[in-house]
Scaffold this motif. Structure first.
Motif, short mmCIF file in Angstrom:
data_model
loop_
_atom_site.label_atom_id
_atom_site.label_comp_id
_atom_site.label_asym_id
_atom_site.label_seq_id
_atom_site.Cartn_x
_atom_site.Cartn_y
_atom_site.Cartn_z
N MET A 1 -13.52 1.60 -6.14
CA MET A 1 -14.25 0.38 -5.74
C MET A 1 -15.05 0.64 -4.47
SD MET A 1 -14.61 -2.83 -6.75
CE MET A 1 -13.13 -3.27 -7.68
N ARG A 5 -22.26 4.23 -2.20
CA ARG A 5 -23.30 3.82 -3.13
C ARG A 5 -24.57 4.58 -2.83
NH1 ARG A 5 -20.96 -1.94 -2.43
NH2 ARG A 5 -19.72 -2.05 -4.31
N VAL A 6 -24.97 5.43 -3.75
CA VAL A 6 -26.18 6.24 -3.55
C VAL A 6 -27.41 5.38 -3.78
CG1 VAL A 6 -27.39 8.30 -4.29
CG2 VAL A 6 -24.90 8.21 -4.42
N LEU A 7 -27.35 4.51 -4.80
CA LEU A 7 -28.52 3.73 -5.16
C LEU A 7 -28.73 2.58 -4.20
CD1 LEU A 7 -28.17 3.59 -9.02
CD2 LEU A 7 -29.53 5.14 -7.63
N PRO A 8 -29.98 2.30 -3.86
CA PRO A 8 -30.25 1.18 -2.95
C PRO A 8 -30.34 -0.14 -3.72
CG PRO A 8 -32.28 2.34 -3.48
CD PRO A 8 -31.18 3.04 -4.24
N GLY A 9 -30.43 -1.21 -2.96
CA GLY A 9 -30.74 -2.50 -3.56
C GLY A 9 -29.56 -3.28 -4.07
N PHE A 10 -28.34 -2.84 -3.77
CA PHE A 10 -27.19 -3.58 -4.29
C PHE A 10 -27.12 -4.98 -3.67
CE2 PHE A 10 -22.64 -4.75 -3.78
CZ PHE A 10 -22.42 -5.05 -5.10
N LEU A 12 -29.39 -6.73 -2.11
CA LEU A 12 -30.55 -7.57 -2.45
C LEU A 12 -30.43 -8.12 -3.87
CD1 LEU A 12 -33.42 -8.53 -1.61
CD2 LEU A 12 -34.29 -6.52 -2.79
N SER A 13 -30.15 -7.23 -4.83
CA SER A 13 -30.13 -7.69 -6.22
C SER A 13 -28.96 -8.63 -6.47
CB SER A 13 -30.11 -6.51 -7.19
OG SER A 13 -28.95 -5.74 -7.01
N LEU A 14 -27.81 -8.32 -5.92
CA LEU A 14 -26.65 -9.19 -6.13
C LEU A 14 -26.88 -10.53 -5.43
CD1 LEU A 14 -23.86 -9.46 -7.40
CD2 LEU A 14 -22.89 -8.75 -5.23
N LEU A 16 -29.74 -12.05 -4.71
CA LEU A 16 -30.70 -12.86 -5.45
C LEU A 16 -30.09 -13.41 -6.74
CD1 LEU A 16 -34.07 -10.90 -5.07
CD2 LEU A 16 -33.49 -13.16 -4.19
N THR A 17 -29.29 -12.57 -7.41
CA THR A 17 -28.67 -13.00 -8.67
C THR A 17 -27.76 -14.20 -8.45
OG1 THR A 17 -28.73 -10.73 -9.48
CG2 THR A 17 -27.22 -12.23 -10.59
N TYR A 20 -29.81 -17.34 -7.45
CA TYR A 20 -30.53 -17.92 -8.59
C TYR A 20 -29.56 -18.62 -9.54
CZ TYR A 20 -33.96 -18.08 -12.43
OH TYR A 20 -34.81 -18.48 -13.42
N LEU A 21 -28.46 -17.92 -9.87
CA LEU A 21 -27.46 -18.52 -10.77
C LEU A 21 -26.90 -19.80 -10.15
CD1 LEU A 21 -25.09 -15.88 -12.37
CD2 LEU A 21 -26.61 -17.49 -13.49
N GLU A 278 -23.22 5.32 -29.55
CA GLU A 278 -24.15 6.44 -29.45
C GLU A 278 -23.64 7.66 -30.21
OE1 GLU A 278 -27.04 6.73 -25.68
OE2 GLU A 278 -24.93 7.02 -25.30
#
Lengths: 281, 276
Positions: A1, A5-10, A12-14, A16-17, A20-21, A278
């Motif tokens: 857990m 986190r390598v990827l950015p934007g967690f 911000l995206s969470l 906004l989500t 909005y919800l 797959e």
């Protein structure tokens, strides 16, 4: 857990989500609970009037009947689409999604026109002494139309992954056709069938547009619960509409929750045997 | 063997008969009824000013609701598919709530919020802002009903693709936006398109929720599905089915695009799998 986190934007995206919800879904939904909490006992009691009880019963019964019909018909359609190649199969396969794409009001007026006593189908059924439009049977017809793709689209991928060899083996070991179906096929398909049934049932419970034109809308006889809410709103009885909506919503949520639990048990039992999509393709 | 063939023919015939009766016949009936009195009556029904206003309102509603829910879908899918966090399942359940709420109840929620005795009703009335029985409420109800479509299509797809490609891009120095634009979006473009198509079909076709909040003011707050209802209840079947035929055409376009998307995404899936 707590992995890095390598990827950015967690954030911000969470953020906004959730925002909005919250604004679009949760604030409106909590208003229902808030308004209901402010109702007096007399106002809440409107949700238990004979007319309301008849509406819940009709909605539940018709949605259940249609979902059951769809479980059978959907299984048949999925089976034919997966196992029996025939010319025009892709076209038929695309047509299965029609109820997802066709606005419910269009489905409603068309089914009403077809199944009324001077409609193409209704006239033929009337000759056999069967009245469909403006009876509970008409509601089942509309809900069958609306719910069909849910069953087909949940059963189809599972069927595609099933190896016909298991059935062949059962046959060659002396199983009859019905034994093969009930002992080999059905256990594999049961979780998907139950999911499809639940989705169709849930959709049928709340469905409005496709039903009201064919139902006849007689209080106590052919008046579905969503229509009763609508009628109360048209009479500016917002309190009554809220009470009925709350009871109906709670009833359908608890029913669906029950089905969900049932489904979770079935899915766990079947999970180890199912391949990821797959790899199977 | 011949018995096997017999079963096969019988089952196929039964399935096709069912689909013919329940799906193909209603679809054909929409157009047959619309053209019952000839092409002239059909064209007249569509040239009616109220019908045109309904088409415009429907397009305007979708033009607001679909892009907003698409952006939301992308945002939600990025958070839910690329990261692990506590409360993810709760978030997904909340996202799906509109699917299990009756459209009429969805509409009712906005009456409770913006109606004369609603939560914000008195405030809005005092400031002369009209939300209920006007365009804003129609858009809000449509937004509520179509929230899950894009997100639900994208999340499983983006989860299946993992994070390796994005991580490689970021490690090589790409910014977050570059990664999203050049790596993630091209990978999910067909799924995204499919979600947008479904969202649009529902946004343009929504009936129950919009019916509650629209107020049915002719030529002003009637969307195309509501226009169909009004004409049908006024015993103008040809005009009602003419308007309905526009929505049926929309459904056919949706189905065709869906078939195209499935074909295309199958093609890219095969192409990417081959070199391994």
């Amino acid at each position: 857990m707590a992995a890095r986190r390598v990827l950015p934007g967690f954030g911000l995206s969470l953020g906004l989500t959730v925002l909005y919800l919250g604004l679009v879904v949760l604030v409106p939904l909590s208003t229902l609970a808030l308004t209901a909490a402010g109702l007096s006992w007399d106002q809440l009691w409107a949700a238990a009037a004979p007319r309301a009880l008849a509406a819940y019963r009709l909605s539940l019964g018709c949605a259940f009947g249609a979902a059951l019909l769809n479980a059978g018909a959907g299984l048949l359609v999925a089976w034919v689409l997966v196992r029996y190649p025939f010319p025009g199969r892709r076209l038929v396969d695309a047509l299965v999604d029609l109820p997802f794409a066709l606005p419910t009001a269009v489905a409603g007026i068309t089914l009403a026109a077809l199944y009324s006593e001077n409609g193409w189908v209704g006239a033929r059924l009337a000759a056999l002494g069967l009245k469909v439009a403006y009876t509970p049977l008409g509601i089942v017809v509309a809900l069958t139309f609306v719910g069909l793709p849910f069953v087909v689209r949940t059963v189809q991928p599972v069927l595609e992954e099933l190896d016909p060899e298991a059935e062949d083996a059962a046959c060659s070991l002396g199983a009859t056709r019905s034994q093969t179906f009930f002992k080999v096929l059905l256990p594999e398909l049961r979780p998907a069938l139950l999911t499809g049934f639940t989705l169709a049932f849930a959709r049928g419970l709340g469905e409005y547009g496709s039903v009201i034109f064919i139902a006849g809308n007689m209080p106590l006889k052919t008046e579905i619960a969503p229509l009763l809410i609508m009628i109360k709103l048209e009479q500016y009885d917002v309190a009554g509409a809220t009470a009925v909506a709350l009871v109906f919503l709670l009833a359908s949520f608890s029913l669906l929750f029950g089905l969900h639990l049932l489904q979770g048990r079935g899915a766990r039992a079947a999970a180890p045997r199912r391949l990821p999509r797959e790899d199977a393709a | 063997m011949s018995r096997h063939r017999l079963v096969r023919v019988a089952l196929t015939a039964a399935a096709l008969a069912f689909l013919g009766l329940f799906l193909a016949l209603p679809l054909a009936a929409v157009f047959a009824k619309a053209l019952e009195r000839g092409a002239g009556a059909y064209a007249d029904a569509l040239r009616d000013p109220d019908a045109r206003a309904a088409v415009r309102l429907t397009l305007a509603t979708a033009a607001v609701a679909v892009p907003l829910n698409t952006l939301f879908g992308l945002c939600a899918a990025w958070a839910a598919a690329k990261f692990e966090f506590r409360g993810k399942r709760l978030l997904m359940t909340c996202m799906d709530l509109p699917f299990s709420v009756s459209p009429v109840v969805s509409g009712l929620l906005f009456v409770l919020l913006f109606g004369a005795r609603g939560l914000f009703g008195p405030y809005l009335a005092a400031h002369g802002v009209k939300v209920l029985y006007a365009f804003p409420a129609i858009v809000l109800a449509t937004l509520f009903v179509t929230v899950p479509f894009v997100a639900r299509e994208l999340i499983p797809l983006m989860e299946a693709q993992g994070t390796e490609e994005e991580e490689a891009a970021v490690t090589l120095g790409a910014s977050g936006w570059q990664t999203l634009w050049r790596v993630t979006l091209p990978n999910v473009k067909w799924g995204l398109l499919y979600g947008v198509i479904l969202c649009n079909a529902r946004a343009m076709g929504e009936f129950g929720a919009v019916s509650v909040v629209s107020g049915h003011i002719r030529g002003q707050t009637t969307t195309l599905p509501l226009h169909v209802e009004i004409l049908y209840n006024e015993y103008q079947p040809v005009a009602a089915f003419a308007a309905a035929s526009l929505l049926a055409l929309l459904a056919l376009v949706t189905l065709a695009l869906k078939a195209l998307v499935e074909w295309k995404s199958g093609e890219t899936a095969r192409a990417t799998r081959r070199p391994a």
